[in-house]
Structure formats: structure tokens, C-alpha cells
Scaffold this motif. Structure first.
Motif, PDB file in Angstrom:
ATOM      1  N   HIS A 123      -7.670  10.074  42.257  1.00 56.86           N
ATOM      2  CA  HIS A 123      -7.819  11.188  41.308  1.00 56.86           C
ATOM      3  C   HIS A 123      -6.989  10.905  40.062  1.00 56.86           C
ATOM      4  O   HIS A 123      -5.949  11.541  39.836  1.00 56.86           O
ATOM      5  N   PRO A 124      -7.414   9.957  39.243  1.00 62.86           N
ATOM      6  CA  PRO A 124      -6.569   9.556  38.110  1.00 62.86           C
ATOM      7  C   PRO A 124      -6.293  10.677  37.118  1.00 62.86           C
ATOM      8  O   PRO A 124      -5.216  10.726  36.534  1.00 62.86           O
ATOM      9  N   ALA A 125      -7.246  11.593  36.924  1.00 61.45           N
ATOM     10  CA  ALA A 125      -7.013  12.676  35.959  1.00 61.45           C
ATOM     11  C   ALA A 125      -5.812  13.515  36.385  1.00 61.45           C
ATOM     12  O   ALA A 125      -4.987  13.907  35.548  1.00 61.45           O
ATOM     13  N   ARG A 126      -5.686  13.755  37.693  1.00 64.97           N
ATOM     14  CA  ARG A 126      -4.546  14.526  38.199  1.00 64.97           C
ATOM     15  C   ARG A 126      -3.247  13.742  38.000  1.00 64.97           C
ATOM     16  O   ARG A 126      -2.211  14.320  37.633  1.00 64.97           O
ATOM     17  N   VAL A 127      -3.304  12.440  38.212  1.00 65.00           N
ATOM     18  CA  VAL A 127      -2.117  11.596  38.029  1.00 65.00           C
ATOM     19  C   VAL A 127      -1.691  11.601  36.562  1.00 65.00           C
ATOM     20  O   VAL A 127      -0.486  11.717  36.252  1.00 65.00           O
ATOM     21  N   LEU A 128      -2.640  11.523  35.649  1.00 62.21           N
ATOM     22  CA  LEU A 128      -2.298  11.517  34.221  1.00 62.21           C
ATOM     23  C   LEU A 128      -1.641  12.836  33.817  1.00 62.21           C
ATOM     24  O   LEU A 128      -0.680  12.842  33.040  1.00 62.21           O
ATOM     25  N   ARG A 129      -2.142  13.935  34.335  1.00 59.90           N
ATOM     26  CA  ARG A 129      -1.523  15.237  34.013  1.00 59.90           C
ATOM     27  C   ARG A 129      -0.112  15.307  34.595  1.00 59.90           C
ATOM     28  O   ARG A 129       0.804  15.853  33.960  1.00 59.90           O
ATOM     29  N   ALA A 130       0.054  14.753  35.797  1.00 61.65           N
ATOM     30  CA  ALA A 130       1.392  14.755  36.415  1.00 61.65           C
ATOM     31  C   ALA A 130       2.376  13.933  35.585  1.00 61.65           C
ATOM     32  O   ALA A 130       3.542  14.322  35.418  1.00 61.65           O
ATOM     33  N   ASP A 146     -11.669   2.494  30.246  1.00 66.62           N
ATOM     34  CA  ASP A 146     -11.082   2.863  28.960  1.00 66.62           C
ATOM     35  C   ASP A 146     -10.255   4.122  29.211  1.00 66.62           C
ATOM     36  O   ASP A 146     -10.799   5.220  29.371  1.00 66.62           O
ATOM     37  N   TRP A 147      -8.943   3.969  29.250  1.00 67.91           N
ATOM     38  CA  TRP A 147      -8.078   5.092  29.596  1.00 67.91           C
ATOM     39  C   TRP A 147      -7.837   6.021  28.415  1.00 67.91           C
ATOM     40  O   TRP A 147      -7.298   7.131  28.600  1.00 67.91           O
ATOM     41  N   GLY A 148      -8.223   5.617  27.207  1.00 67.18           N
ATOM     42  CA  GLY A 148      -7.961   6.438  26.016  1.00 67.18           C
ATOM     43  C   GLY A 148      -8.456   7.875  26.137  1.00 67.18           C
ATOM     44  O   GLY A 148      -7.670   8.830  26.010  1.00 67.18           O
ATOM     45  N   PRO A 149      -9.763   8.080  26.408  1.00 60.19           N
ATOM     46  CA  PRO A 149     -10.269   9.457  26.502  1.00 60.19           C
ATOM     47  C   PRO A 149      -9.617  10.255  27.628  1.00 60.19           C
ATOM     48  O   PRO A 149      -9.371  11.463  27.485  1.00 60.19           O
ATOM     49  N   MET A 150      -9.307   9.595  28.737  1.00 56.74           N
ATOM     50  CA  MET A 150      -8.686  10.313  29.861  1.00 56.74           C
ATOM     51  C   MET A 150      -7.252  10.711  29.524  1.00 56.74           C
ATOM     52  O   MET A 150      -6.780  11.776  29.919  1.00 56.74           O
ATOM     53  N   LEU A 151      -6.559   9.847  28.789  1.00 49.84           N
ATOM     54  CA  LEU A 151      -5.200  10.186  28.359  1.00 49.84           C
ATOM     55  C   LEU A 151      -5.221  11.369  27.386  1.00 49.84           C
ATOM     56  O   LEU A 151      -4.399  12.284  27.487  1.00 49.84           O
ATOM     57  N   THR A 152      -6.168  11.352  26.473  1.00 52.75           N
ATOM     58  CA  THR A 152      -6.295  12.458  25.516  1.00 52.75           C
ATOM     59  C   THR A 152      -6.605  13.763  26.245  1.00 52.75           C
ATOM     60  O   THR A 152      -6.026  14.809  25.954  1.00 52.75           O
ATOM     61  N   ALA A 153      -7.504  13.688  27.225  1.00 53.19           N
ATOM     62  CA  ALA A 153      -7.872  14.880  27.999  1.00 53.19           C
ATOM     63  C   ALA A 153      -6.687  15.433  28.772  1.00 53.19           C
ATOM     64  O   ALA A 153      -6.616  16.642  29.040  1.00 53.19           O
ATOM     65  N   ALA A 154      -5.738  14.553  29.132  1.00 49.30           N
ATOM     66  CA  ALA A 154      -4.554  14.991  29.878  1.00 49.30           C
ATOM     67  C   ALA A 154      -3.469  15.553  28.962  1.00 49.30           C
ATOM     68  O   ALA A 154      -2.404  15.945  29.437  1.00 49.30           O
ATOM     69  N   GLY A 155      -3.740  15.570  27.643  1.00 50.57           N
ATOM     70  CA  GLY A 155      -2.796  16.173  26.711  1.00 50.57           C
ATOM     71  C   GLY A 155      -1.967  15.195  25.904  1.00 50.57           C
ATOM     72  O   GLY A 155      -1.108  15.597  25.117  1.00 50.57           O
ATOM     73  N   PHE A 156      -2.217  13.897  26.085  1.00 47.86           N
ATOM     74  CA  PHE A 156      -1.462  12.886  25.341  1.00 47.86           C
ATOM     75  C   PHE A 156      -2.063  12.650  23.955  1.00 47.86           C
ATOM     76  O   PHE A 156      -3.258  12.874  23.733  1.00 47.86           O
ATOM     77  N   THR A 157      -1.240  12.148  23.061  1.00 50.98           N
ATOM     78  CA  THR A 157      -1.696  11.631  21.769  1.00 50.98           C
ATOM     79  C   THR A 157      -1.617  10.108  21.829  1.00 50.98           C
ATOM     80  O   THR A 157      -0.549   9.557  22.110  1.00 50.98           O
ATOM     81  N   ILE A 158      -2.741   9.443  21.588  1.00 55.56           N
ATOM     82  CA  ILE A 158      -2.748   7.973  21.623  1.00 55.56           C
ATOM     83  C   ILE A 158      -2.101   7.442  20.351  1.00 55.56           C
ATOM     84  O   ILE A 158      -2.579   7.703  19.241  1.00 55.56           O
TER      85      ILE A 158
END
Length: 290
Positions: A138-145, A201-213
Motif C-alpha cells: 500500500h505505497p500511498a499509505r506509506v507515503l502519507r505516513a 513514476d513516484w512524482g504523482p503519488m508523492l504530490t497526492a500524499a501532500g509533498f511538493t516535488i
């Protein structure tokens, strides 16, 4: 990390049979990867768009410590918390830390990052995840964590692999040209079932988790075997693991040719070749928590 899919290595090469190349073989590959790619890993740590040098770093899916030790070298005032699901990898990391005299700057935490609750990892100002996120169920959950874990303004560095490195020329071996690519095609078909996020491509998933690339950096690696004796051992270990995973799907002629390469006593052994080149690609994302 191998927690989500225990028969898959850190780099996406499936493990051999249970009694074949298990954790020890994987640890050996990780150590060779660190040795061969040391200057490339150092270049990634130097590229990171950091506003100040981090003091608290978390290495998620640390393996045997390639990233951990590169980060300790780059940031001499930092402390690294190294996290992995494998007790064997963490023990190997501890042994290396002691040999390098940096054991007081490293904490080791055994944890499965797919668990809903994580252990206390502090409030790092840099989190590093190299070739580990694609193992998450569940990478999306990991990115939010990770986003919640970081201090405000902290940086998350994600390194992803295009796949396992290639070593042989396309014309090799002479009796079965293109053998290596056919082996990789067979492993890729199996890996895709277990690791759908490898090469993502982790960019969109990082952005969705609240990060700024803040940066994305592609690195093409091409190292001649003549420059590093470890490349032959890396090629041997990698192809041994591939054989264990896909021997049942290869043509008999390919399996025979592969076994000749893997026979270290044979004149056709991959260790005796003088035309090996390690070729791989990695992409790095630097993502900031606001």
C-alpha cells in the motif's frame, strides 16, 4: 525489503528456491550493489536540494546499509535510523557500522512498513527510501505516513530502479546471443505480478500524499568491468538468482548456456569474461513537506 513478497529481492530479482539463494544471497547482492555504485549513491546524496544539513535521518528499507553509510559520510553530524524487515540485513548493517566506527550514529529498527502502525521513528528532517517503496503493498499509505513523520520543511528522497542491472553485451554469449535479455524478460513477467510499482513514476503519488516535488533526477549508470572487480561477482550473483526463479520457463538451450556462464570452473564462466559492463538506470525524486 522483502516483507510484502518474501520471494522477491531488494532489486526485484525473484529469489531462487527456498534452499537456493535465500537471504544470504540477497545480502551479498546488496553489498555488491553498494560497492559498485558507491560514487553514484554519493552523487545522489550530493544532489539533494537541502536547505540545511539534516541531523536526524531515517533510511526506510535500508537493506544492508548502502544508503545509510552514504548518508553518514555525506552528513558527518547526522544520526541515521535504519529500518528494514530483515533481521539478517540489520545485523549485517550493524557489523559494517562497527567496522567503520560509526555504530553510535546508527539506530536499527526492524519493522514491516506495510503494518498500519509504525514504531516511533522520531521526527527526521530527511527520509531516504532507495529501491524499497516498490515492495510496499500500500505505497500511498506509506507515503502519507512519511509525510506525517517528517518535520515541516523536511525532505523525502525516493530512489527507484528501472530494473535489475545488465552486464553482458547483446552479442553474448556467443552460442546464445541475447540470453541475458531473455532471462530478464522472464523475470519481469513474474515480477510484474508481485511488484506492480517497480519502476513507477513516484512524482504523482508523492504530490497526492501532500509533498511538493523539488527535483527529479535520472541517472544512467555504465561501469566497465575492468574498472571494478566486483562487477563480475555482481553479475554472477544476479544471474544465479534469476536462474533459480525462471529455470522452468527458459528454453533448454538458454538454460544450458546460462549454466555455462554460472559454472565458475568453466572457461565460459561469466567471471572470466573481460567484456562485462554494469548498465542500469535510477531515478531520484526530492519531495518536501511544506
Amino acid at each position: 525489503m522483502t516483507h510484502a513478497h518474501p520471494h522477491t529481492s531488494h532489486h526485484g530479482v525473484p529469489d531462487g528456491p527456498q534452499h537456493g539463494h535465500g537471504t544470504d544471497g540477497q545480502a551479498e547482492i546488496l553489498d555488491l550493489d553498494a560497492e559498485v555504485l558507491a560514487e553514484h549513491i554519493a552523487s545522489i546524496t550530493a544532489w539533494l536540494p537541502l536547505e540545511t544539513n539534516p541531523r536526524q535521518i531515517v533510511d526506510l528499507g535500508c537493506g544492508t546499509g548502502a544508503g545509510t553509510f552514504a548518508l553518514l559520510d555525506r552528513f558527518p553530524d547526522a544520526h541515521v535510523t535504519a529500518v528494514d524487515a530483515s533481521a539478517e540485513h540489520l545485523q549485517r548493517l550493524r557489523t559494517t557500522a562497527c567496522a567503520r566506527g560509526v555504530e553510535e550514529r546508527v539506530s536499527r529498527v526492524q519493522a514491516n512498513l506495510d503494518d498500519a502502525a509504525w514504531p516511533d521513528l522520531g521526527s527526521p528532517d530527511l527520509v531516504w527510501a532507495s529501491a524499497s517503496l516498490h515492495h510496499m503493498a500500500h505505497p500511498a499509505r506509506v507515503l502519507r505516513a512519511v509525510h506525517d513523520l517528517l518535520t515541516p520543511g523536511g525532505l523525502f528522497a525516493v530512489v527507484e530502479l528501472a530494473g535489475f542491472p545488465r552486464f553482458l553485451p547483446e552479442s553474448a554469449p556467443e552460442n546464445r546471443p541475447g540470453l541475458e535479455e531473455r532471462c530478464h524478460a522472464a523475470t519481469d513477467r513474474r515480477t510484474a505480478e508481485h511488484l506492480p510499482y517497480r519502476g513507477a513514476d513516484w512524482g504523482p503519488m508523492l504530490t497526492a500524499a501532500g509533498f511538493t516535488i523539488e527535483g527529479e533526477h535520472a541517472i544512467a549508470v555504465n561501469i566497465a568491468g575492468s574498472r571494478n572487480a566486483a562487477i563480475g561477482r555482481y553479475a554472477l550473483g544476479g544471474l544465479q538468482r534469476i536462474r533459480g526463479a525462471v529455470a522452468d520457463t527458459l528454453a533448454p538451450e538458454d538454460l544450458t548456456a546460462l549454466d555455462q556462464l554460472l559454472d565458475t570452473g568453466s572457461p565460459h564462466s561469466i567471471l572470466r569474461r573481460d567484456d562485462l559492463t554494469m548498465r542500469t538506470e535510477r531515478t531520484v525524486w526530492a519531495a518536501r513537506r511544506a
